[in-house]
Design a protein around this motif. Structure first.
Motif, PDB file in Angstrom:
ATOM      1  N   VAL A 443       0.843  -1.200   0.000  1.00 57.23           N
ATOM      2  CA  VAL A 443       0.000   0.000   0.000  1.00 57.23           C
ATOM      3  C   VAL A 443       0.875   1.246   0.000  1.00 57.23           C
ATOM      4  N   GLU A 444       0.608   2.141  -0.966  1.00 55.72           N
ATOM      5  CA  GLU A 444       1.387   3.371  -1.073  1.00 55.72           C
ATOM      6  C   GLU A 444       0.570   4.609  -0.748  1.00 55.72           C
ATOM      7  N   ASP A 448      -8.770   9.148  -0.138  1.00 56.89           N
ATOM      8  CA  ASP A 448      -9.560   9.826   0.881  1.00 56.89           C
ATOM      9  C   ASP A 448     -11.057   9.717   0.626  1.00 56.89           C
ATOM     10  N   GLU A 449     -11.457   9.556  -0.635  1.00 55.20           N
ATOM     11  CA  GLU A 449     -12.885   9.542  -0.954  1.00 55.20           C
ATOM     12  C   GLU A 449     -13.568   8.244  -0.562  1.00 55.20           C
ATOM     13  N   ASP A 450     -12.973   7.117  -0.933  1.00 52.81           N
ATOM     14  CA  ASP A 450     -13.658   5.852  -0.656  1.00 52.81           C
ATOM     15  C   ASP A 450     -12.872   4.917   0.253  1.00 52.81           C
ATOM     16  N   GLY A 451     -11.696   5.341   0.711  1.00 49.06           N
ATOM     17  CA  GLY A 451     -10.918   4.517   1.623  1.00 49.06           C
ATOM     18  C   GLY A 451     -10.204   3.349   0.979  1.00 49.06           C
ATOM     19  N   SER A 452     -10.218   3.271  -0.350  1.00 52.41           N
ATOM     20  CA  SER A 452      -9.526   2.176  -1.009  1.00 52.41           C
ATOM     21  C   SER A 452      -8.017   2.349  -0.879  1.00 52.41           C
ATOM     22  N   ALA A 453      -7.319   1.224  -0.902  1.00 46.93           N
ATOM     23  CA  ALA A 453      -5.866   1.221  -0.794  1.00 46.93           C
ATOM     24  C   ALA A 453      -5.260   1.131  -2.188  1.00 46.93           C
ATOM     25  N   VAL A 454      -4.336   2.016  -2.480  1.00 46.71           N
ATOM     26  CA  VAL A 454      -3.691   2.046  -3.790  1.00 46.71           C
ATOM     27  C   VAL A 454      -2.235   1.648  -3.614  1.00 46.71           C
ATOM     28  N   GLY A 455      -1.814   0.654  -4.370  1.00 50.48           N
ATOM     29  CA  GLY A 455      -0.440   0.196  -4.254  1.00 50.48           C
ATOM     30  C   GLY A 455      -0.041  -0.649  -5.436  1.00 50.48           C
ATOM     31  N   ARG A 456       0.934  -1.514  -5.213  1.00 46.70           N
ATOM     32  CA  ARG A 456       1.455  -2.317  -6.308  1.00 46.70           C
ATOM     33  C   ARG A 456       1.573  -3.770  -5.907  1.00 46.70           C
ATOM     34  N   ALA A 457       1.174  -4.637  -6.833  1.00 46.96           N
ATOM     35  CA  ALA A 457       1.427  -6.058  -6.667  1.00 46.96           C
ATOM     36  C   ALA A 457       2.905  -6.326  -6.922  1.00 46.96           C
ATOM     37  N   ALA A 458       3.334  -7.546  -6.633  1.00 52.42           N
ATOM     38  CA  ALA A 458       4.752  -7.876  -6.748  1.00 52.42           C
ATOM     39  C   ALA A 458       5.279  -7.685  -8.157  1.00 52.42           C
ATOM     40  N   GLY A 494      -7.617  -0.390 -17.802  1.00 53.42           N
ATOM     41  CA  GLY A 494      -6.394  -0.273 -18.586  1.00 53.42           C
ATOM     42  C   GLY A 494      -5.379  -1.260 -18.053  1.00 53.42           C
ATOM     43  N   ILE A 495      -4.170  -0.758 -17.691  1.00 50.98           N
ATOM     44  CA  ILE A 495      -3.175  -1.652 -17.105  1.00 50.98           C
ATOM     45  C   ILE A 495      -3.303  -1.738 -15.594  1.00 50.98           C
ATOM     46  N   ASP A 496      -4.142  -0.900 -14.990  1.00 52.47           N
ATOM     47  CA  ASP A 496      -4.353  -0.949 -13.553  1.00 52.47           C
ATOM     48  C   ASP A 496      -5.281  -2.098 -13.182  1.00 52.47           C
ATOM     49  N   LEU A 497      -5.042  -2.672 -12.010  1.00 48.19           N
ATOM     50  CA  LEU A 497      -5.834  -3.785 -11.533  1.00 48.19           C
ATOM     51  C   LEU A 497      -6.750  -3.321 -10.400  1.00 48.19           C
ATOM     52  N   VAL A 498      -7.917  -3.941 -10.310  1.00 50.17           N
ATOM     53  CA  VAL A 498      -8.856  -3.707  -9.210  1.00 50.17           C
ATOM     54  C   VAL A 498      -8.954  -5.008  -8.428  1.00 50.17           C
ATOM     55  N   ALA A 499      -8.815  -4.931  -7.110  1.00 58.14           N
ATOM     56  CA  ALA A 499      -8.784  -6.145  -6.300  1.00 58.14           C
ATOM     57  C   ALA A 499      -9.628  -5.994  -5.055  1.00 58.14           C
ATOM     58  N   GLU A 500      -9.923  -7.140  -4.466  1.00 63.61           N
ATOM     59  CA  GLU A 500     -10.639  -7.181  -3.181  1.00 63.61           C
ATOM     60  C   GLU A 500      -9.823  -7.975  -2.203  1.00 63.61           C
ATOM     61  N   PRO A 501      -9.843  -7.604  -0.913  1.00 62.47           N
ATOM     62  CA  PRO A 501      -9.066  -8.339   0.081  1.00 62.47           C
ATOM     63  C   PRO A 501      -9.481  -9.812   0.136  1.00 62.47           C
TER      64      PRO A 501
END
Length: 502
Positions: A443-444, A448-458, A494-501
């Motif tokens: 997590v990077e 602030d709007e929806d509390g989602s965590a933005v980061g990078r997979a390995a 696009g190249i970004d991924l959307v994930a769920e815990p």
């Protein structure tokens, strides 16, 4: 005139352009200036002097650097604090006095040799004195031609981002674990000194393992202004890695101009394979990422080490540049579509989840439609996660500058547009293939709007390789920056991924 020691109210801002290697150089400069009593500020408008660390890689980067210098210079006339603007970095090293003559808005243009004395130079400039602008030269001539002879000669050559070597009589095995201070800068209490100050709070940091390049690609000027290839000693790298971990860094991003050459001037071309487990063993370090691999120099042992060493992420930043064998030869490079596809097959045999990124150049002198067809076929078959596409432009002093067969700028632009659109589609398709994969996201930031965590997979590199957005269920604890979150990929943008815990 001997400049006075800076008082606590003397402030400096470092503005960094270009690659992560430049970021390391800026943090070393910041550490040196902090040690000399300067106050570091983030905003150039709040600094007495703005130091712009420029990029000299390609034409657009040069323009961006000049724009940044002009923008910083504009601050001098608006009644704010900024008094002086100084250019450093690759553009300053490459053009020196020529840049100073063409850009009088900069109060000084200083090369790499000025970095160790940067504090006194800035004091002189702020006091109204003059510091002579850098006189450019081919930095490859500063060190012996034979790699194994370079370490002895490197002591007298400026190598930005290499920090300080071990103190006289201090252990040099890099085994330091305690933190002391050196002129106010936190450093290991024993072993190699670390002169560096973090300029951001990110949970990852670039760590320079080498500088310069011995390759002679016909389109590239980097060896001329970065010099011959020089490896940092493993003890220095490990010590700096420990220091970074003590600053809260979770991921080390190993950077250089050519990581596959690491160790050749230390007498051990397999040294990177031995260094990786030492770095992953550092307390607090969760991931180690290797960047900039030359395909012609990738060894089976390195592939095995990257795949088998726990903590080394399955990320392969491979400099293909093209896929047409005749054009690659003209570029003074090696390879072909078949050879590159075979390399990727070997990468994925060891690491099926591997992320692969590369850059390619279109519009190179003499490039034919057959060359473009070969490149398109390679990109289509390769299933790459990210591809950076660059349109060719002449670089001063390079071999390709004198080639015949230059294409018209509008033709280069058309090819750039064609392949940019192609790779956007192909990279998006590759991202969709990852739906359903289990990932661990560093997590990077927190939205602030929806509390989602933005980061990078390995398999995602920093800054340019896309991100993974983890949507945290309502009522669930919000992750913190620096956390590693297990998730499953459910969608793409696009190249970004959307994930769920998980």
């Amino acid at each position: 005139m001997t400049p006075p020691h800076p008082s606590a109210d003397r402030s400096v801002a470092l503005v960094t352009l270009g690659c992560t290697r430049n970021e390391v150089d800026s943090e070393e400069l910041a550490g040196r200036l902090l040690a000399e009593g300067w106050r570091l500020v983030d905003d150039a408008s709040e600094a007495d002097v703005a130091v712009v660390n420029t990029c000299g890689f390609v034409e657009q980067a040069k323009k961006d650097s000049i724009d940044a210098l002009l923008e910083a210079s504009d601050l001098k006339g608006d009644g704010g604090r900024t008094q002086k603007v100084v250019a450093v970095g690759c553009l300053a090293e490459r053009y020196g006095k020529e840049l100073a003559d063409q850009l009088p808005e900069a109060d000084a243009v200083l090369g790499f040799d000025s970095y160790r004395d940067m504090s006194s130079h800035l004091q002189t400039i702020l006091a109204g004195g003059h510091v002579e602008s850098h006189t450019p030269g081919d930095r490859r001539t500063l060190l012996p031609l034979t790699p194994v002879e370079r370490q002895a000669g490197a002591a007298g050559v400026a190598l930005p981002g290499h920090g300080e070597t071990a103190s006289e009589g201090a252990p040099s095995d890099g085994s330091a674990s305690d933190v002391d201070t050196l002129d106010g800068v936190p450093v290991p209490a024993t072993g190699p000194r670390v002169i560096r100050a973090r300029l951001d709070g990110r949970p990852w940091a670039p760590l320079k393992i080498a500088s310069g390049c011995d390759r002679r690609c016909s389109f590239c000027a980097i060896p001329m202004f970065r010099g011959a290839f020089v490896s940092r000693r493993p003890a220095d790298i490990v010590a700096e890695g420990r220091w970074l971990a003590q600053q809260g860094v979770k991921e080390l991003f190993l950077v250089s101009e050519n990581s596959t050459s690491y160790g050749k001037d230390l007498g051990d071309l397999g040294l990177l394979e031995k260094l990786l487990p030492e770095l992953t063993a550092i307390e607090g370090i969760e991931r180690v990422r290797v960047s900039y691999l030359q395909p012609a120099e990738i060894r089976p042992g390195l592939l095995r080490a990257m795949a088998d060493t726990p903590g080394v992420v399955p990320y392969y930043d491979i400099s293909f540049q093209h896929a047409s064998e005749p054009l690659l030869r003209s570029m003074r490079r090696f390879g072909s579509r078949e050879a590159f596809l075979d390399l990727l097959a070997r990468v994925r045999a060891d690491a099926p989840e591997a992320g692969v990124r590369c850059n390619v150049i279109v519009g190179f002198p003499g490039e034919t439609e057959a060359d473009l067809d070969e490149l398109e076929a390679f990109l289509t078959e390769a299933r790459l996660d990210v591809v950076g596409v660059f349109g060719y432009s002449d670089e001063d002093g390079t071999e390709a500058e004198g080639y015949t067969g230059h294409l018209a700028p509008e033709v280069v632009a058309q090819r750039l547009d064609r392949f940019t659109r192609l790779v956007e589609e192909l990279n998006a398709q590759r991202a969709e293939e990852r739906i359903g994969e289990h990932v661990v996201v560093l997590v990077e930031e927190i939205d602030d709007e929806d509390g989602s965590a933005v980061g990078r997979a390995a398999f995602q590199g920093p800054d340019v390789d896309g991100v993974t957005v983890v949507h945290v269920p309502e009522g669930a604890p919000t992750p913190q920056v620096g956390d590693l979150v297990e998730a499953v990929v459910v969608a793409t943008e696009g190249i970004d991924l959307v994930a769920e815990p998980r």
